[in-house]
Design a protein around this motif. Structure first.
Motif, PDB file in Angstrom:
ATOM      1  N   ARG A 100      55.181  -2.924  -5.836  1.00 42.19           N
ATOM      2  CA  ARG A 100      55.360  -4.030  -6.786  1.00 42.19           C
ATOM      3  C   ARG A 100      55.444  -5.368  -6.060  1.00 42.19           C
ATOM      4  O   ARG A 100      54.859  -6.364  -6.484  1.00 42.19           O
ATOM      5  CB  ARG A 100      56.612  -3.817  -7.641  1.00 42.19           C
ATOM      6  CG  ARG A 100      56.414  -2.836  -8.771  1.00 42.19           C
ATOM      7  CD  ARG A 100      57.595  -2.831  -9.723  1.00 42.19           C
ATOM      8  NE  ARG A 100      58.804  -2.281  -9.129  1.00 42.19           N
ATOM      9  CZ  ARG A 100      59.089  -0.987  -9.045  1.00 42.19           C
ATOM     10  NH1 ARG A 100      58.240  -0.094  -9.497  1.00 42.19           N
ATOM     11  NH2 ARG A 100      60.221  -0.588  -8.521  1.00 42.19           N
ATOM     12  N   LYS A 101      56.180  -5.391  -4.968  1.00 48.01           N
ATOM     13  CA  LYS A 101      56.342  -6.643  -4.219  1.00 48.01           C
ATOM     14  C   LYS A 101      55.046  -7.037  -3.519  1.00 48.01           C
ATOM     15  O   LYS A 101      54.690  -8.215  -3.495  1.00 48.01           O
ATOM     16  CB  LYS A 101      57.494  -6.514  -3.226  1.00 48.01           C
ATOM     17  CG  LYS A 101      58.826  -6.420  -3.949  1.00 48.01           C
ATOM     18  CD  LYS A 101      59.981  -6.207  -3.019  1.00 48.01           C
ATOM     19  CE  LYS A 101      61.225  -5.986  -3.860  1.00 48.01           C
ATOM     20  NZ  LYS A 101      62.421  -6.441  -3.256  1.00 48.01           N
ATOM     21  N   ALA A 102      54.345  -6.081  -2.956  1.00 50.86           N
ATOM     22  CA  ALA A 102      53.101  -6.376  -2.237  1.00 50.86           C
ATOM     23  C   ALA A 102      52.020  -6.890  -3.185  1.00 50.86           C
ATOM     24  O   ALA A 102      51.218  -7.750  -2.796  1.00 50.86           O
ATOM     25  CB  ALA A 102      52.611  -5.132  -1.496  1.00 50.86           C
ATOM     26  N   LYS A 103      51.994  -6.411  -4.418  1.00 46.83           N
ATOM     27  CA  LYS A 103      50.992  -6.864  -5.390  1.00 46.83           C
ATOM     28  C   LYS A 103      51.097  -8.354  -5.670  1.00 46.83           C
ATOM     29  O   LYS A 103      50.116  -8.995  -6.012  1.00 46.83           O
ATOM     30  CB  LYS A 103      51.130  -6.111  -6.724  1.00 46.83           C
ATOM     31  CG  LYS A 103      50.482  -4.776  -6.738  1.00 46.83           C
ATOM     32  CD  LYS A 103      50.328  -4.222  -8.136  1.00 46.83           C
ATOM     33  CE  LYS A 103      51.632  -3.966  -8.805  1.00 46.83           C
ATOM     34  NZ  LYS A 103      51.502  -3.260 -10.086  1.00 46.83           N
ATOM     35  N   LYS A 104      52.284  -8.895  -5.505  1.00 45.74           N
ATOM     36  CA  LYS A 104      52.503 -10.310  -5.808  1.00 45.74           C
ATOM     37  C   LYS A 104      52.081 -11.224  -4.660  1.00 45.74           C
ATOM     38  O   LYS A 104      52.029 -12.438  -4.828  1.00 45.74           O
ATOM     39  CB  LYS A 104      53.964 -10.549  -6.162  1.00 45.74           C
ATOM     40  CG  LYS A 104      54.365  -9.868  -7.459  1.00 45.74           C
ATOM     41  CD  LYS A 104      55.810 -10.107  -7.777  1.00 45.74           C
ATOM     42  CE  LYS A 104      56.185  -9.382  -9.057  1.00 45.74           C
ATOM     43  NZ  LYS A 104      57.566  -9.595  -9.403  1.00 45.74           N
ATOM     44  N   GLU A 139      47.563  -9.031   4.244  1.00 46.21           N
ATOM     45  CA  GLU A 139      47.050  -8.713   5.581  1.00 46.21           C
ATOM     46  C   GLU A 139      48.132  -8.935   6.640  1.00 46.21           C
ATOM     47  O   GLU A 139      48.275  -8.133   7.561  1.00 46.21           O
ATOM     48  CB  GLU A 139      45.812  -9.546   5.875  1.00 46.21           C
ATOM     49  CG  GLU A 139      44.616  -9.114   5.044  1.00 46.21           C
ATOM     50  CD  GLU A 139      43.412 -10.035   5.166  1.00 46.21           C
ATOM     51  OE1 GLU A 139      43.478 -11.047   5.893  1.00 46.21           O
ATOM     52  OE2 GLU A 139      42.396  -9.724   4.519  1.00 46.21           O
ATOM     53  N   LYS A 140      48.907 -10.015   6.492  1.00 48.54           N
ATOM     54  CA  LYS A 140      50.009 -10.270   7.428  1.00 48.54           C
ATOM     55  C   LYS A 140      51.040  -9.142   7.354  1.00 48.54           C
ATOM     56  O   LYS A 140      51.561  -8.703   8.381  1.00 48.54           O
ATOM     57  CB  LYS A 140      50.691 -11.597   7.110  1.00 48.54           C
ATOM     58  CG  LYS A 140      49.866 -12.816   7.447  1.00 48.54           C
ATOM     59  CD  LYS A 140      50.602 -14.079   7.015  1.00 48.54           C
ATOM     60  CE  LYS A 140      49.729 -15.313   7.116  1.00 48.54           C
ATOM     61  NZ  LYS A 140      50.404 -16.505   6.571  1.00 48.54           N
ATOM     62  N   LEU A 141      51.318  -8.691   6.143  1.00 46.57           N
ATOM     63  CA  LEU A 141      52.283  -7.612   5.961  1.00 46.57           C
ATOM     64  C   LEU A 141      51.804  -6.339   6.654  1.00 46.57           C
ATOM     65  O   LEU A 141      52.587  -5.653   7.316  1.00 46.57           O
ATOM     66  CB  LEU A 141      52.534  -7.358   4.476  1.00 46.57           C
ATOM     67  CG  LEU A 141      53.497  -6.231   4.129  1.00 46.57           C
ATOM     68  CD1 LEU A 141      54.869  -6.484   4.743  1.00 46.57           C
ATOM     69  CD2 LEU A 141      53.595  -6.073   2.620  1.00 46.57           C
ATOM     70  N   ILE A 142      50.533  -6.039   6.525  1.00 43.41           N
ATOM     71  CA  ILE A 142      49.977  -4.860   7.197  1.00 43.41           C
ATOM     72  C   ILE A 142      50.124  -5.001   8.708  1.00 43.41           C
ATOM     73  O   ILE A 142      50.514  -4.049   9.394  1.00 43.41           O
ATOM     74  CB  ILE A 142      48.506  -4.644   6.791  1.00 43.41           C
ATOM     75  CG1 ILE A 142      48.445  -4.191   5.324  1.00 43.41           C
ATOM     76  CG2 ILE A 142      47.831  -3.608   7.697  1.00 43.41           C
ATOM     77  CD1 ILE A 142      47.053  -4.208   4.736  1.00 43.41           C
TER      78      ILE A 142
END
Length: 103
Positions: A76-80, A87-90
């Motif tokens: 849910r958080k990543a969709k936002k 990409e940074k999160l990955i």
């Protein structure tokens, strides 16, 4: 997981009770409790989704039978996030967990 359980899970993540969600959404608290056994209207689900700041599909999806509540929260958080931020999160996850796509 039924509609009520999903709403309860998301509400808990937001530090809210079902009562607070109902008040913020402008629906009856008992209506949300009834969703343990009945199917809600799209209009009511949209109000609750807006109150929880999530997409309707986050409340209505049934494809996560084997997923943990933590995994669903991450989704849910990543969709936002923007694509660039996803990409940074990955990259961050790869660094922290020392994983690559090849594994």
């Amino acid at each position: 997981m039924n509609t009520y359980e999903r709403i309860k899970e998301i509400a808990t993540e937001h530090g809210m009770s079902i009562r607070e969600v109902a008040l913020k959404a402008g629906v009856g608290e008992n209506l949300i409790y009834r969703w343990k056994h009945t199917k809600p209207s799209l209009k009511s689900i949209q109000k609750v989704a807006n109150a929880l700041n999530v997409e309707v599909e986050d409340i209505t999806s049934t494809s996560d039978k084997d997923e943990s509540s933590q995994y669903r929260a991450i989704q849910r958080k990543a969709k936002k996030l923007s694509i660039a931020d996803q990409e940074k999160l990955i990259d961050i996850m790869d660094t922290i967990f020392d994983k690559t796509d090849d594994e």
